[in-house]
Design an enzyme around this catalytic site. Structure first.
Site, PDB file in Angstrom:
ATOM      1  N   GLN A 126      23.965 -10.212  33.084  1.00 16.58           N
ATOM      2  CA  GLN A 126      24.472  -8.974  33.672  1.00 16.58           C
ATOM      3  C   GLN A 126      23.516  -8.400  34.726  1.00 16.58           C
ATOM      4  O   GLN A 126      22.348  -8.790  34.800  1.00 16.58           O
ATOM      5  CB  GLN A 126      24.708  -7.929  32.583  1.00 16.58           C
ATOM      6  CG  GLN A 126      25.844  -8.298  31.635  1.00 16.58           C
ATOM      7  CD  GLN A 126      26.160  -7.193  30.657  1.00 16.58           C
ATOM      8  OE1 GLN A 126      25.855  -7.273  29.486  1.00 16.58           O
ATOM      9  NE2 GLN A 126      26.789  -6.130  31.140  1.00 16.58           N
ATOM     10  N   HIS A 127      24.064  -7.489  35.521  1.00 11.25           N
ATOM     11  CA  HIS A 127      23.317  -6.593  36.417  1.00 11.25           C
ATOM     12  C   HIS A 127      22.805  -7.237  37.701  1.00 11.25           C
ATOM     13  O   HIS A 127      22.440  -6.519  38.629  1.00 11.25           O
ATOM     14  CB  HIS A 127      22.102  -5.943  35.718  1.00 11.25           C
ATOM     15  CG  HIS A 127      22.362  -5.421  34.365  1.00 11.25           C
ATOM     16  ND1 HIS A 127      23.395  -4.537  34.080  1.00 11.25           N
ATOM     17  CD2 HIS A 127      21.733  -5.640  33.175  1.00 11.25           C
ATOM     18  CE1 HIS A 127      23.371  -4.240  32.799  1.00 11.25           C
ATOM     19  NE2 HIS A 127      22.390  -4.896  32.225  1.00 11.25           N
ATOM     20  N   ASP A 163      27.238 -11.324  29.634  1.00  7.67           N
ATOM     21  CA  ASP A 163      26.810 -12.207  28.548  1.00  7.67           C
ATOM     22  C   ASP A 163      26.960 -11.579  27.166  1.00  7.67           C
ATOM     23  O   ASP A 163      27.390 -12.254  26.217  1.00  7.67           O
ATOM     24  CB  ASP A 163      25.381 -12.705  28.761  1.00  7.67           C
ATOM     25  CG  ASP A 163      24.377 -11.603  29.075  1.00  7.67           C
ATOM     26  OD1 ASP A 163      24.742 -10.403  29.035  1.00  7.67           O
ATOM     27  OD2 ASP A 163      23.221 -11.944  29.369  1.00  7.67           O
TER      28      ASP A 163
END
Length: 464
Positions: free
Chosen positions: A71-72, A226
């Site tokens: 992520q991110h 995830d």
């Protein structure tokens, strides 16, 4: 037999599992490494994915594919769809000051109210502020911003048009400019982060909405972050709390409550089924056990034996495991500490027990913070490298206050992506009821005095 593929493009590697769409049985699989570092050219992910697909026998016979990923990560594209600069990953901390600026500008309470997430260095919105301030030419060239799973799904579709970028609620909820509760982007926050620029963002799809087709005609699922992918792969339902003991410690709980935590500890993320997935992340996970084992000069089996030979509470010895600072609570400069040492309790067994109890007490802190926001936790699912420890498995239920279920080790992010692919292919109301393997359940009598010791030691660690 219809086959579906799940992809896990994690920080460390790319994994592909190909499963029977009806049962979830893994037919074949493969993995390939990713390069090290906290910034990566996304083309390395694509190269690793192609290598892994080939090693897994290809996708020609696969009916649907979906991608789960870290992520991110900030992926910037120009108007022609080319990568503007290397992607900044979640673990790149150069955006720490940018996160502090954004919180100061809007206020933590307002971030929590509007987004359910208070920016920290990991969150995409903070990375975009860093880009705007430190690389304005790259910010000017950024016509679209997306996340790792968005970019890989887009590449699998064969499109070069940034208007075709797609994402899902779970990954969008980790950007800092999408509200998982409202189900909408808050694009003024994106514009604020980028100093007046407003790049294109991916369309947010529903849980089983098609994101396109691959060159072989396979259906593309919407994908997931995830943690949401792992929850789907584990079959987590409302009331289930997933405790993952990897490099970090992550606690997430499936439910219908969207938290708004101005302290920024509980992040209001979404899951991959249309529900919420409030999440707390620590910096210190399984490496706590490795560090103590090294200090004692023993292997993990002996660490387990020592820990189980000691009494609950380790004779009054308490480890606060902030070895790498801490994120939950937000104490980046903190250090670990051992409290309550006496000539009577300072022995290898008690030290080993204190390491296990300290790690699990940190997870109990995270669970408490989630439940404070009205999220029900009825069952604990324990995964990750730390779950391989027999002492962790046996002690967890006593400290976490619920039965602890430990599933068979597997690639649950990739399995969650495959399950989502099967769901997208079938277009049913709910994901397929796959068999999730053997799960062993651990129960133990509560030991509240251990948590009391830990809570008393926490402020001492901070010199309060």
């Amino acid at each position: 037999m219809a086959l579906v593929a799940g992809i896990d493009s994690s920080t460390q590697s790319c994994k592909v599992v190909i499963c029977d769409a009806d049962s979830g049985a893994v037919v074949r699989s493969a993995s390939s490494p990713h390069p090290d570092g906290t910034e990566v050219d996304p083309r390395w992910w694509w190269s690793a994915l192609q290598e892994t697909i080939t090693a897994a026998g290809g996708l020609d016979d696969v009916s649907a594919v979906s991608v789960g990923a870290q992520q991110h990560g900030m992926v910037c594209l120009d108007g022609a769809g080319a990568v503007v600069r290397n992607a900044l990953l979640w673990n790149d901390t150069r955006s720490s000051a940018a996160a502090d600026e954004l919180v100061a500008e809007l206020g933590a309470q307002e971030w929590a109210k509007r987004i359910g997430v208070v920016p920290v260095a990991a969150i995409t919105v903070a990375k975009l502020r860093w880009l705007a301030d430190h690389e304005p030419a790259h910010a000017d060239a950024t016509a679209a911003v997306c996340l790792p799973h968005d970019w890989l799904t887009w590449r699998l579709s064969g499109s070069t048009d940034i208007a075709d970028l797609r994402t899902d609620r779970s990954d969008a909820s980790g950007t800092g400019y999408y509200s998982s509760e409202a189900g909408t982007y808050q694009l003024d926050l994106l514009e604020t982060a980028m100093r007046g620029r407003r790049p294109h963002v991916p369309t947010v799809l529903g849980p089983a909405q098609e994101a396109g087709r691959t060159s072989t005609g396979a259906v593309l699922g919407p994908g997931a972050g995830d943690n949401a992918g792992a929850a789907l792969g584990l079959g987590a339902e409302p009331g289930d709390c997933v405790v993952s003991l990897g490099t970090s410690g992550v606690v997430s709980a499936v439910g219908d409550v969207a938290p708004h935590d101005p302290d920024g500890i509980v992040a209001g993320f979404a899951d991959a089924t249309g529900r919420q997935l409030p999440l707390v992340c620590t910096l210190n996970g399984a490496p706590v056990l490795a560090a103590v084992a090294t200090m004692l000069g023993v292997d993990f089996d002996e660490l387990d034996r020592l820990a189980m030979s000691a009494e609950p509470g380790a004779g009054g010895l308490t480890l606060v495991p902030y070895f790498e600072g801490e994120r939950s609570p937000n104490l980046p400069s903190a250090a670990g500490a051992m409290h309550g040492m006496t000539t009577r309790n300072l022995n290898a067994a008690n030290i080993a027990r204190a390491a296990v109890e300290g790690l699990l007490s940190s997870m109990a802190y995270c669970i408490d913070r989630i439940t404070e926001h009205g999220v029900d936790v009825n069952r604990i699912i324990l995964v990750g490298g730390g779950a391989r420890s027999g002492a962790v498995r046996h002690i967890a239920s006593a400290l976490l206050g619920a039965p602890v279920h430990v599933p068979t080790p597997a690639e649950y992010v990739a399995l969650g992506a495959a399950r989502q692919a099967a769901w997208t292919l079938a277009q049913d109301d709910s994901p397929p009821a796959w068999s999730l393997g053997i799960t062993k359940t651990y129960t133990a009598a509560p030991t509240p005095h251990v948590l009391d010791q830990y809570r008393a030691a926490q402020p001492l660690t901070l010199g309060q």
